[in-house]
Enzyme design. Structure first.
Site, PDB file in Angstrom:
ATOM      1  N   HIS A 173     -39.460  22.255 -21.578  1.00  0.00           N
ATOM      2  CA  HIS A 173     -40.186  21.298 -21.658  1.00  0.00           C
ATOM      3  C   HIS A 173     -39.765  19.583 -21.588  1.00  0.00           C
ATOM      4  O   HIS A 173     -40.851  19.007 -21.062  1.00  0.00           O
ATOM      5  CB  HIS A 173     -42.286  21.879 -21.503  1.00  0.00           C
ATOM      6  CG  HIS A 173     -43.078  22.907 -21.911  1.00  0.00           C
ATOM      7  ND1 HIS A 173     -43.351  23.222 -20.906  1.00  0.00           N
ATOM      8  CD2 HIS A 173     -42.833  23.825 -23.068  1.00  0.00           C
ATOM      9  CE1 HIS A 173     -43.481  24.859 -21.095  1.00  0.00           C
ATOM     10  NE2 HIS A 173     -42.939  25.332 -22.107  1.00  0.00           N
ATOM     11  N   GLU A 187     -25.150  12.199 -11.045  1.00  0.00           N
ATOM     12  CA  GLU A 187     -26.287  12.032 -10.119  1.00  0.00           C
ATOM     13  C   GLU A 187     -26.155  12.967  -8.664  1.00  0.00           C
ATOM     14  O   GLU A 187     -26.785  13.326  -8.232  1.00  0.00           O
ATOM     15  CB  GLU A 187     -26.740  10.426  -9.524  1.00  0.00           C
ATOM     16  CG  GLU A 187     -27.573  10.278 -10.816  1.00  0.00           C
ATOM     17  CD  GLU A 187     -27.740   8.944 -10.280  1.00  0.00           C
ATOM     18  OE1 GLU A 187     -28.664   8.261 -10.156  1.00  0.00           O
ATOM     19  OE2 GLU A 187     -26.410   7.805 -10.483  1.00  0.00           O
ATOM     20  N   SER A 219     -13.906  25.728  18.729  1.00  0.00           N
ATOM     21  CA  SER A 219     -13.897  25.361  17.448  1.00  0.00           C
ATOM     22  C   SER A 219     -12.904  25.625  16.195  1.00  0.00           C
ATOM     23  O   SER A 219     -12.168  25.159  14.974  1.00  0.00           O
ATOM     24  CB  SER A 219     -14.132  26.760  16.295  1.00  0.00           C
ATOM     25  OG  SER A 219     -13.255  27.894  16.731  1.00  0.00           O
ATOM     26  N   SER A 268     -24.694  -1.995 -10.689  1.00  0.00           N
ATOM     27  CA  SER A 268     -25.840  -2.157  -9.693  1.00  0.00           C
ATOM     28  C   SER A 268     -25.114  -3.188  -8.888  1.00  0.00           C
ATOM     29  O   SER A 268     -24.995  -4.160  -9.777  1.00  0.00           O
ATOM     30  CB  SER A 268     -26.949  -2.512  -9.850  1.00  0.00           C
ATOM     31  OG  SER A 268     -27.678  -3.278  -9.162  1.00  0.00           O
ATOM     32  N   ASN A 292     -11.681  38.914  17.206  1.00  0.00           N
ATOM     33  CA  ASN A 292     -12.367  40.124  16.143  1.00  0.00           C
ATOM     34  C   ASN A 292     -12.140  40.582  14.520  1.00  0.00           C
ATOM     35  O   ASN A 292     -12.702  40.347  13.605  1.00  0.00           O
ATOM     36  CB  ASN A 292     -13.276  40.882  17.013  1.00  0.00           C
ATOM     37  CG  ASN A 292     -13.997  40.303  18.064  1.00  0.00           C
ATOM     38  OD1 ASN A 292     -14.445  39.575  18.057  1.00  0.00           O
ATOM     39  ND2 ASN A 292     -15.849  41.588  18.922  1.00  0.00           N
ATOM     40  N   LYS A 298     -26.869  -3.425 -15.780  1.00  0.00           N
ATOM     41  CA  LYS A 298     -26.947  -1.793 -15.177  1.00  0.00           C
ATOM     42  C   LYS A 298     -25.713  -0.937 -15.044  1.00  0.00           C
ATOM     43  O   LYS A 298     -24.254  -1.438 -14.703  1.00  0.00           O
ATOM     44  CB  LYS A 298     -26.899  -1.431 -13.808  1.00  0.00           C
ATOM     45  CG  LYS A 298     -28.605  -1.635 -13.875  1.00  0.00           C
ATOM     46  CD  LYS A 298     -29.399  -0.409 -14.073  1.00  0.00           C
ATOM     47  CE  LYS A 298     -29.455   0.374 -13.362  1.00  0.00           C
ATOM     48  NZ  LYS A 298     -30.249   1.294 -12.607  1.00  0.00           N
ATOM     49  N   TYR A 302     -20.219  41.991  16.889  1.00  0.00           N
ATOM     50  CA  TYR A 302     -19.562  40.486  17.032  1.00  0.00           C
ATOM     51  C   TYR A 302     -20.800  39.643  17.868  1.00  0.00           C
ATOM     52  O   TYR A 302     -20.631  40.015  19.111  1.00  0.00           O
ATOM     53  CB  TYR A 302     -18.862  40.406  17.386  1.00  0.00           C
ATOM     54  CG  TYR A 302     -17.354  39.337  17.086  1.00  0.00           C
ATOM     55  CD1 TYR A 302     -17.420  37.597  16.567  1.00  0.00           C
ATOM     56  CD2 TYR A 302     -17.773  38.011  18.191  1.00  0.00           C
ATOM     57  CE1 TYR A 302     -17.062  35.943  16.294  1.00  0.00           C
ATOM     58  CE2 TYR A 302     -17.297  37.060  19.074  1.00  0.00           C
ATOM     59  CZ  TYR A 302     -17.691  35.652  17.096  1.00  0.00           C
ATOM     60  OH  TYR A 302     -16.693  34.281  17.927  1.00  0.00           O
TER      61      TYR A 302
HETATM   62  N1  ARG Z   1     -13.220  31.289  17.166  1.00  0.00           N
HETATM   63  C1  ARG Z   1     -13.504  32.630  17.229  1.00  0.00           C
HETATM   64  C2  ARG Z   1     -14.867  33.052  15.901  1.00  0.00           C
HETATM   65  O1  ARG Z   1     -14.577  32.234  14.558  1.00  0.00           O
HETATM   66  C3  ARG Z   1     -13.029  33.602  16.786  1.00  0.00           C
HETATM   67  C4  ARG Z   1     -13.210  34.679  17.649  1.00  0.00           C
HETATM   68  C5  ARG Z   1     -13.568  35.285  18.893  1.00  0.00           C
HETATM   69  N2  ARG Z   1     -14.033  36.343  19.314  1.00  0.00           N
HETATM   70  C6  ARG Z   1     -14.481  36.212  20.064  1.00  0.00           C
HETATM   71  N3  ARG Z   1     -15.108  37.914  20.836  1.00  0.00           N
HETATM   72  N4  ARG Z   1     -15.185  35.374  21.429  1.00  0.00           N
HETATM   73  O2  ARG Z   1     -16.266  33.623  16.078  1.00  0.00           O
END
Ligand code: ARG
Length: 466
Positions: free
Chosen positions: A159, A299, A27, A286, A113, A292, A326
Site C-alpha cells: 500500500h 517515466e 501497406s 527542466s 494469404n 531539477k 482472410y
Molecule cells: N498486404 C496484405 C496484408 O497484409 C497481403 C495479403 C493480401 N491478400 C489479399 N487477399 N488481398 O494483409
C-alpha cells in the site's frame, strides 16, 4: 492508375483502382520491413517448386539470383518501392519479373494469404530472438546491481506504506523474476510461430503437387529433432492471428513490468525517499527550474507501456468479429506488431543502459529501514513462539504500537514493564526482536529475504544468466 500495372489480379478488371483507393490500401509503407522474410519465403517456395518438378532447376536458380540481388538493393537502400504496387509481396515479385522471366512462375501454388502468414511467422521468430537477447542484457545488468549492494537494506512496501525490511537485492531480484518470465514468454511465442503456413494457399490449398514439408524444412519451421512442422488446417492458417496477439501480449506484460520497475525507481529517486540517484546520462533537466533532475528514462518506460497495451488491444479488436478466413482488415495487423517490437526492444536497451548508473544512498536506506515498527510482525511472531495464538499476539502488538505512539517514542524504546502490562507473554528479551540482521537471518525458507536465501538466489541467477 492504368489497367494492367497490377498484373497480379488485374485480369478481371476493366479499370484500375482510384488514386485515393491506392493510397488508402497500400501497406508497403510499413510492410516493406518484411522483405528479408518475404525473400526467404520465395526462395524456399521456388526451391520446393523445382523439387517437385513444377519449375526447372535453372528457373529456380534464376529466381534465387534475382531475389538475392533485390535483397542486396533493399539492404543498400537502392530499391525503388512503389506504393502503387500495394505491398511488399507485389513490389518484390514485380521487380523480380522485370529481371527474371521465370519469376512469372514464382506465385504458382501460393497466395498472398499464406505468403503474408509465412512472412509474419518468420518475423515473430526473429523478433522473439532479438527481444530475448535484449531482455537477457537487462537481466544481467540488474543482477550486477543486486550483487553489488549486499549490505543495503530498505523497507519493503505494501500500500506504499512501510511494511517489512528487506535487502535491496531481494527487491531487485523480484524485478529479475518478472523479466525472466517475460523472456520465457517470448520463447513460447516463438515456439507457437514455428509452424509453416505455406501451402494453405488463399484458403483451400492447391490442386498442384506441392511438398509442404520441403518448404517448412527449408525455412526452419522444424521441431527439436529437425522434423518439419506445417499447419494442419488451410482455413485456420490464413485466418489465424493468435501469434500476433500472443506477441503483443508478451510485449504488453513486459511493458507492465518495466512500468512497475520504473515507478519504484521514480519513487526512490524523489527527495522524499532519496534511496537512489540516477545517472545524468539517463536523466533530463527542466527548461525553467535549474535545480531539477528528472527521471525521464523511467517515466518513458512507464509511458511506453501504455502504447504496448494499446497495440494488444488494437489486435484483439481487429480480429474479434472477423468471419473466417482472410479479410483485408488483417492488413492492419502489422503496424501494432512492429510498434510493439520496436518499443519493447528500445525499452529493454534503456533499462539495461540505465541500471549500471544507479547510485544507492546507503545512509538514507539505513535510516528508512531502521524504523523498529517495521519489525512489529516479528514481535507478534515472538509471542507466537511463547504459545500465544497469532490473532491474540497481533492484537497485543497493535496495543504496544499504540502505546508507543501515545508516548511519542519508537517501538523499541518502551520498557519491558510497559509491554508486559499489555501482554504477560513478553519476556525480558522482547526487544532483541529489533535487531535487523537477526530478524532477517530468521527468514530461512525458500524465497524469503534471509541472507542465506538471498545469497542462494544470487548464485542461482549468476549461473542461470552466465
Ligand atoms: N498486404 C496484405 C496484408 O497484409 C497481403 C495479403 C493480401 N491478400 C489479399 N487477399 N488481398 O494483409
Amino acid at each position: 492508375m492504368a489497367k494492367g500495372k497490377q498484373a497480379s489480379w488485374g485480369g478481371r478488371f476493366s479499370a484500375g483502382p482510384a488514386a485515393l483507393m491506392l493510397e488508402f490500401s497500400e501497406s508497403v509503407s510499413f510492410d516493406r520491413r518484411l522483405a528479408p522474410f518475404d525473400i526467404a519465403g520465395s526462395k524456399a517456395h521456388s526451391a520446393m517448386l523445382a523439387h517437385v518438378g513444377m519449375i526447372t532447376t535453372s528457373e529456380r536458380d534464376a529466381i534465387h539470383g534475382g531475389l538475392d540481388a533485390i535483397l542486396a538493393e533493399i539492404a543498400a537502400g537502392r530499391f525503388k518501392w512503389d506504393t502503387q504496387l500495394e505491398d511488399v509481396h507485389m513490389n518484390i515479385e514485380q521487380a523480380l519479373t522485370k529481371r527474371v522471366p521465370a519469376a512469372a512462375k514464382l506465385h504458382t501454388a501460393r497466395s498472398r494469404n499464406d505468403q503474408v502468414a509465412t512472412d509474419m511467422r518468420l518475423f515473430f521468430k526473429h523478433a522473439c530472438a532479438v527481444l530475448r537477447e535484449k531482455i537477457l542484457g537487462a537481466e544481467r545488468a540488474l543482477l550486477a546491481v543486486a550483487v553489488g549492494h549486499p549490505d543495503v537494506f530498505i523497507p519493503g512496501y505494501t500500500h506504499l506504506q512501510r511494511a517489512q525490511p528487506v535487502p535491496l537485492a531481494h527487491h531487485l531480484l523480484a524485478w529479475l523474476e518478472m523479466l525472466d518470465r517475460d523472456r520465457a514468454r517470448f520463447a513460447d511465442v516463438a515456439a507457437h510461430a514455428n509452424w509453416c503456413p505455406l501451402g494453405a494457399g488463399a484458403i483451400a490449398g492447391t490442386t498442384l503437387p506441392i511438398d509442404r514439408e520441403f518448404t517448412a524444412k527449408a525455412l526452419g519451421f522444424v521441431d527439436a529433432k529437425g522434423r518439419p512442422q506445417v499447419t494442419s488446417n488451410s482455413m485456420d492458417t490464413v485466418a489465424d492471428r493468435d501469434v500476433f496477439v500472443e506477441f503483443a501480449s508478451a510485449a504488453a506484460i513486459f511493458g507492465v513490468h518495466l512500468s512497475r520497475i520504473a515507478e519504484d525507481l521514480i519513487l526512490w529517486s524523489s527527495a522524499e525517499f532519496k534511496f537512489v540517484d540516477m545517472a545524468d546520462a539517463f536523466s533530463t533537466g527542466s527548461s525553467l527550474m535549474p535545480q531539477k533532475k528528472n527521471p525521464d528514462a523511467c517515466e518513458l518506460l512507464r509511458g511506453k507501456s501504455a502504447r504496448l497495451q494499446g497495440n494488444l488491444h488494437t489486435l484483439l479488436t481487429l480480429t474479434k468479429g472477423l468471419p473466417l478466413t482472410y479479410n483485408r482488415d488483417l492488413q492492419e495487423d502489422k503496424p501494432p506488431v512492429f510498434d510493439s517490437f520496436d518499443q519493447a526492444a528500445i525499452c529493454a536497451d534503456v533499462l539495461a543502459g540505465m541500471l549500471p548508473g544507479l547510485k544507492f544512498n546507503a545512509a538514507r536506506c539505513a535510516a528508512a529501514v531502521g524504523d523498529p515498527a517495521l519489525l512489529a510482525t516479528d514481535l507478534a511472531d515472538y509471542l507466537v513462539l511463547q504459545g500465544v495464538a497469532f490473532r491474540e499476539a497481533h492484537h497485543a502488538v497493535g496495543a504496544v504500537v499504540r502505546l508507543a505512539e501515545t508516548r511519542g517514542v519508537e517501538l523499541n524504546r518502551l520498557s519491558t514493564a510497559d509491554v508486559q502490562s499489555v501482554h504477560p507473554g513478553f519476556g525480558a528479551d522482547w526487544a532483541d526482536v529489533f535487531d535487523l540482521k537477526r530478524a532477517l537471518s530468521k527468514r530461512t525458507g525458500t524465497g524469503m529475504p534471509g541472507p542465506r536465501q538471498v545469497a542462494r538466489q544470487l548464485a542461482r541467477w549468476q549461473k542461470q544468466l552466465a
